[in-house]
Design an enzyme around this catalytic site. Sequence first.
Site, PDB file in Angstrom:
ATOM      1  N   ASN A   1      48.964  51.759  29.980  1.00 46.10           N
ATOM      2  CA  ASN A   1      48.539  52.309  31.266  1.00 46.10           C
ATOM      3  C   ASN A   1      49.565  53.296  31.823  1.00 46.10           C
ATOM      4  OD1 ASN A   1      46.029  51.240  31.408  1.00 46.10           O
ATOM      5  ND2 ASN A   1      46.603  49.458  32.623  1.00 46.10           N
TER       6      ASN A   1
ATOM      7  N   CYS B   1      44.550  49.370  38.253  1.00 43.16           N
ATOM      8  CA  CYS B   1      45.578  49.099  37.232  1.00 43.16           C
ATOM      9  C   CYS B   1      46.811  49.991  37.245  1.00 43.16           C
ATOM     10  CB  CYS B   1      44.948  49.182  35.840  1.00 43.16           C
ATOM     11  SG  CYS B   1      43.967  47.751  35.458  1.00 43.16           S
TER      12      CYS B   1
ATOM     13  N   LYS C   1      36.763  56.956  40.553  1.00 41.51           N
ATOM     14  CA  LYS C   1      36.305  57.815  39.462  1.00 41.51           C
ATOM     15  C   LYS C   1      34.784  57.709  39.438  1.00 41.51           C
ATOM     16  CE  LYS C   1      36.585  55.805  35.255  1.00 41.51           C
ATOM     17  NZ  LYS C   1      37.083  55.041  34.091  1.00 41.51           N
TER      18      LYS C   1
ATOM     19  N   LYS D   1      50.182  46.423  27.199  1.00 46.00           N
ATOM     20  CA  LYS D   1      49.184  46.751  28.223  1.00 46.00           C
ATOM     21  C   LYS D   1      49.817  47.603  29.325  1.00 46.00           C
ATOM     22  CE  LYS D   1      45.692  46.678  30.968  1.00 46.00           C
ATOM     23  NZ  LYS D   1      44.476  46.065  31.294  1.00 46.00           N
TER      24      LYS D   1
ATOM     25  N   ARG E   1      39.125  50.627  44.597  1.00 43.57           N
ATOM     26  CA  ARG E   1      40.514  50.182  44.710  1.00 43.57           C
ATOM     27  C   ARG E   1      41.494  51.304  44.358  1.00 43.57           C
ATOM     28  NH1 ARG E   1      40.236  44.758  41.241  1.00 43.57           N
ATOM     29  NH2 ARG E   1      38.800  46.081  40.082  1.00 43.57           N
TER      30      ARG E   1
ATOM     31  N   THR F   1      49.569  43.635  43.743  1.00 42.41           N
ATOM     32  CA  THR F   1      51.016  43.802  43.957  1.00 42.41           C
ATOM     33  C   THR F   1      51.429  42.928  45.146  1.00 42.41           C
ATOM     34  OG1 THR F   1      50.818  46.036  43.109  1.00 42.41           O
ATOM     35  CG2 THR F   1      52.796  45.545  44.380  1.00 42.41           C
TER      36      THR F   1
ATOM     37  N   LEU G   1      39.567  47.975  28.779  1.00 40.38           N
ATOM     38  CA  LEU G   1      38.351  48.683  29.187  1.00 40.38           C
ATOM     39  C   LEU G   1      38.630  49.605  30.368  1.00 40.38           C
ATOM     40  CD1 LEU G   1      36.968  47.529  32.051  1.00 40.38           C
ATOM     41  CD2 LEU G   1      36.491  45.602  30.586  1.00 40.38           C
TER      42      LEU G   1
ATOM     43  N   THR H   1      45.824  41.669  33.759  1.00 39.88           N
ATOM     44  CA  THR H   1      47.054  42.407  33.474  1.00 39.88           C
ATOM     45  C   THR H   1      48.201  41.677  34.153  1.00 39.88           C
ATOM     46  OG1 THR H   1      45.853  44.444  33.513  1.00 39.88           O
ATOM     47  CG2 THR H   1      48.222  44.617  33.686  1.00 39.88           C
TER      48      THR H   1
ATOM     49  N   ARG I   1      30.158  36.253  45.336  1.00 41.14           N
ATOM     50  CA  ARG I   1      30.191  37.027  44.097  1.00 41.14           C
ATOM     51  C   ARG I   1      29.323  36.373  43.023  1.00 41.14           C
ATOM     52  NH1 ARG I   1      35.687  40.086  42.063  1.00 41.14           N
ATOM     53  NH2 ARG I   1      34.717  42.075  42.385  1.00 41.14           N
TER      54      ARG I   1
HETATM   55  C1  UDX Z   1      42.519  52.229  33.177  1.00 38.17           C
HETATM   56  C2  UDX Z   1      42.773  52.350  31.666  1.00 38.17           C
HETATM   57  O1  UDX Z   1      42.152  53.546  31.189  1.00 38.17           O
HETATM   58  C3  UDX Z   1      42.220  51.129  30.931  1.00 38.17           C
HETATM   59  O2  UDX Z   1      42.549  51.201  29.548  1.00 38.17           O
HETATM   60  C4  UDX Z   1      42.820  49.852  31.544  1.00 38.17           C
HETATM   61  O3  UDX Z   1      42.256  48.714  30.944  1.00 38.17           O
HETATM   62  C5  UDX Z   1      42.568  49.816  33.037  1.00 38.17           C
HETATM   63  O4  UDX Z   1      43.062  51.010  33.665  1.00 38.17           O
HETATM   64  P1  UDX Z   1      40.422  52.599  34.753  1.00 38.17           P
HETATM   65  O5  UDX Z   1      41.396  52.393  35.864  1.00 38.17           O
HETATM   66  O6  UDX Z   1      39.143  51.845  34.784  1.00 38.17           O
HETATM   67  O7  UDX Z   1      41.109  52.254  33.359  1.00 38.17           O
HETATM   68  O8  UDX Z   1      40.022  54.142  34.715  1.00 38.17           O
HETATM   69  P2  UDX Z   1      40.607  55.447  33.999  1.00 38.17           P
HETATM   70  O9  UDX Z   1      39.496  56.134  33.321  1.00 38.17           O
HETATM   71  O10 UDX Z   1      41.806  55.188  33.220  1.00 38.17           O
HETATM   72  O11 UDX Z   1      40.988  56.358  35.262  1.00 38.17           O
HETATM   73  C6  UDX Z   1      42.044  56.021  36.143  1.00 38.17           C
HETATM   74  C7  UDX Z   1      42.248  57.110  37.157  1.00 38.17           C
HETATM   75  O12 UDX Z   1      42.748  58.290  36.548  1.00 38.17           O
HETATM   76  C8  UDX Z   1      40.968  57.550  37.890  1.00 38.17           C
HETATM   77  O13 UDX Z   1      41.260  57.750  39.250  1.00 38.17           O
HETATM   78  C9  UDX Z   1      40.587  58.844  37.229  1.00 38.17           C
HETATM   79  O14 UDX Z   1      39.856  59.721  38.058  1.00 38.17           O
HETATM   80  C10 UDX Z   1      41.961  59.415  36.901  1.00 38.17           C
HETATM   81  N1  UDX Z   1      41.934  60.346  35.762  1.00 38.17           N
HETATM   82  C11 UDX Z   1      41.582  59.898  34.530  1.00 38.17           C
HETATM   83  C12 UDX Z   1      42.281  61.679  35.955  1.00 38.17           C
HETATM   84  O15 UDX Z   1      42.601  62.105  37.078  1.00 38.17           O
HETATM   85  N2  UDX Z   1      42.276  62.520  34.868  1.00 38.17           N
HETATM   86  C13 UDX Z   1      41.932  62.101  33.621  1.00 38.17           C
HETATM   87  O16 UDX Z   1      41.958  62.927  32.687  1.00 38.17           O
HETATM   88  C14 UDX Z   1      41.571  60.750  33.444  1.00 38.17           C
HETATM   89  P1  ADP Z   2      39.756  42.369  38.077  1.00 38.03           P
HETATM   90  O1  ADP Z   2      39.542  43.837  38.277  1.00 38.03           O
HETATM   91  O2  ADP Z   2      41.108  42.048  37.483  1.00 38.03           O
HETATM   92  O3  ADP Z   2      38.621  41.695  37.363  1.00 38.03           O
HETATM   93  P2  ADP Z   2      38.729  41.326  40.585  1.00 38.03           P
HETATM   94  O4  ADP Z   2      39.395  41.217  41.915  1.00 38.03           O
HETATM   95  O5  ADP Z   2      37.537  42.212  40.441  1.00 38.03           O
HETATM   96  O6  ADP Z   2      39.870  41.726  39.552  1.00 38.03           O
HETATM   97  O7  ADP Z   2      38.274  39.867  40.085  1.00 38.03           O
HETATM   98  C1  ADP Z   2      39.101  38.749  40.065  1.00 38.03           C
HETATM   99  C2  ADP Z   2      38.253  37.526  40.475  1.00 38.03           C
HETATM  100  O8  ADP Z   2      39.032  36.351  40.281  1.00 38.03           O
HETATM  101  C3  ADP Z   2      37.811  37.513  41.946  1.00 38.03           C
HETATM  102  O9  ADP Z   2      36.399  37.467  42.024  1.00 38.03           O
HETATM  103  C4  ADP Z   2      38.466  36.224  42.515  1.00 38.03           C
HETATM  104  O10 ADP Z   2      37.644  35.552  43.461  1.00 38.03           O
HETATM  105  C5  ADP Z   2      38.645  35.399  41.264  1.00 38.03           C
HETATM  106  N1  ADP Z   2      39.663  34.341  41.377  1.00 38.03           N
HETATM  107  C6  ADP Z   2      40.950  34.471  41.794  1.00 38.03           C
HETATM  108  N2  ADP Z   2      41.584  33.282  41.730  1.00 38.03           N
HETATM  109  C7  ADP Z   2      40.699  32.367  41.253  1.00 38.03           C
HETATM  110  C8  ADP Z   2      40.756  30.961  40.954  1.00 38.03           C
HETATM  111  N3  ADP Z   2      41.868  30.251  41.118  1.00 38.03           N
HETATM  112  N4  ADP Z   2      39.631  30.362  40.499  1.00 38.03           N
HETATM  113  C9  ADP Z   2      38.496  31.075  40.317  1.00 38.03           C
HETATM  114  N5  ADP Z   2      38.382  32.400  40.568  1.00 38.03           N
HETATM  115  C10 ADP Z   2      39.462  33.038  41.041  1.00 38.03           C
END
Ligand code: UDX
Ligand code: ADP
Length: 472
Positions: A230, A282, A345, A226, A352, A97, A173, A135, A42
């Site tokens: 969500n 999330c 989306k 938070k 994920r 989870t 975000l 989170t 990464r």
């Molecule tokens: C979400 C929260 O919006 C954000 O504030 C938090 O920090 C992380 O989780 P994210 O998961 O990136 O963000 O995307 P989001 O735009 O919220 O969409 C989540 C899911 O809901 C997607 O699968 C999207 O397609 C769906 N969605 C969203 C709908 O089906 N309808 C909508 O009107 C909005």
């Molecule tokens: P998020 O969406 O919350 O950013 P990700 O899975 O995309 O989650 O990113 C989390 C990152 O944290 C991964 O790249 C993972 O390798 C890294 N990570 C987890 N545990 C540790 C650790 N102990 N030290 C450094 N990096 C870590």
Amino acid sequence: MSNKIKNICCIGAGYVGGPTMSVFADKCPEITINVVDLNSKRIEEWNEKDLTKLPIYEPGLTKIISRCRDRNLFFSTDIERNLEKADMIFISVNTPTKKSGIGAGKASDLSYVEASTRQIAKHAKTNTIIVEKSTLPVRTADTIKKILFNVDACNDNSEIKKNFDILSNPEFLSEGNAIKDLESPDRVLIGGENEEAINELKNIYLNWVDYKKIITTNLWSAELSKLASNAFLAQRISSINSLSALCEASGADIKEVQIAIGSDSRIGNKFINPGPGFGGSCFKKDILNLVYLCEFYNLREVALYWQNILDLNQWQKNRLTKIVVEKLFGNISEKKIAILGFAFKSKTNDTRESSAIDICKNLLQEGANLSIYDPKVKDIQIENELNLKQNINLETHNKANWNFSKSIQICVEGADAILILTEWEEFEYLDWNMISKKMRKPSWIFDTRCTNNIDLAKKYGLNIWKLGNGKS
Ligand code: UDX
Ligand code: ADP
């Protein structure tokens, strides 16, 4: 505007840590920011010269990276050295989870948070400010505190006990809009106990965020806010999706209903788009966390209320599969279904918890041949998400029949049906003339995202099923 903070280290270079620290670096050129991760692949990708190869697709990100990388933004696997130098450390590691043990399937797996906290305790200097960005379940700050103040490792060669301040600064975000959300957030939330530490973080944000948008609370309120935000957002989606089924049954049109209810300023028109169910890393995780928390505090009704939001989401995915099977004469075995969109989306390469995963698995289980196209998702990601060996019943279906298509044209070739699962903009401009010639007759289009211009397909003899439309 920041006073003491000259060096920041962020643990975790993922979807949260990467974009967040990029914007921090862009807005605060006087602060050196090191993003560290134990995943060396990464980090290599973050350091790629070819910016199309960054590990995360996020509109606007490449521009910021080209401005800041190797100026005041660095990506590295050298966790120890960068922790030692930091005045402020962000924890942005993943919190999936739990898969087994107490709370399995509901509680968050905090092992990554624990591991990084232990690293901090060992290597960070005293008085460093620790910021929770991942989170986390409510009261995780407590766990972090206990580890920080009790780990012997922090006193390796010294008699002096280290001191740390802990802040919760949840990230709101939304992927695909991350840069915009980070540059002009609706609010910034900082929870903590020590006003001085809160102000240090506040001062960083004040470089680009209006002070009125910065909310300070106690630690637990910040953590709970938070999860609650969500959960509220997800609840809106389950509400509109539940009504999409009612519209189909009763002859109403969910798009018309959506406009009608969204025009009430108390409800608002944002975040009520019907779809195949919410995905992303999330929503499900945070609601499960909330349910776990309520059960822990013996609030059974509250737990059930939030659990229903998740159950409805799963139901939506399953019912979509049933509709496809029913429309294709109750049998999709050996039929080719073109899947348009696999990301959870649009405007992200993140898959994920994407609804496409469950829907594709269901269709494969029914014996369909899938051809999957997504403009930003790689085939290896789809393979990992479908996890075919474990999930497909090999007795009834001995070959996992799916392939990855590099173009829409190839994807729809010979297909009996097209299933639109992600709202990518390019799906609004599909060439129905070309598509109708390539598909096998009778051809079906299943639109789960209420795509604009979908009705055009009818002109070319295609059968259309639209989510939430009782007349289609
Ligand atoms: C979400 C929260 O919006 C954000 O504030 C938090 O920090 C992380 O989780 P994210 O998961 O990136 O963000 O995307 P989001 O735009 O919220 O969409 C989540 C899911 O809901 C997607 O699968 C999207 O397609 C769906 N969605 C969203 C709908 O089906 N309808 C909508 O009107 C909005
Ligand atoms: P998020 O969406 O919350 O950013 P990700 O899975 O995309 O989650 O990113 C989390 C990152 O944290 C991964 O790249 C993972 O390798 C890294 N990570 C987890 N545990 C540790 C650790 N102990 N030290 C450094 N990096 C870590």
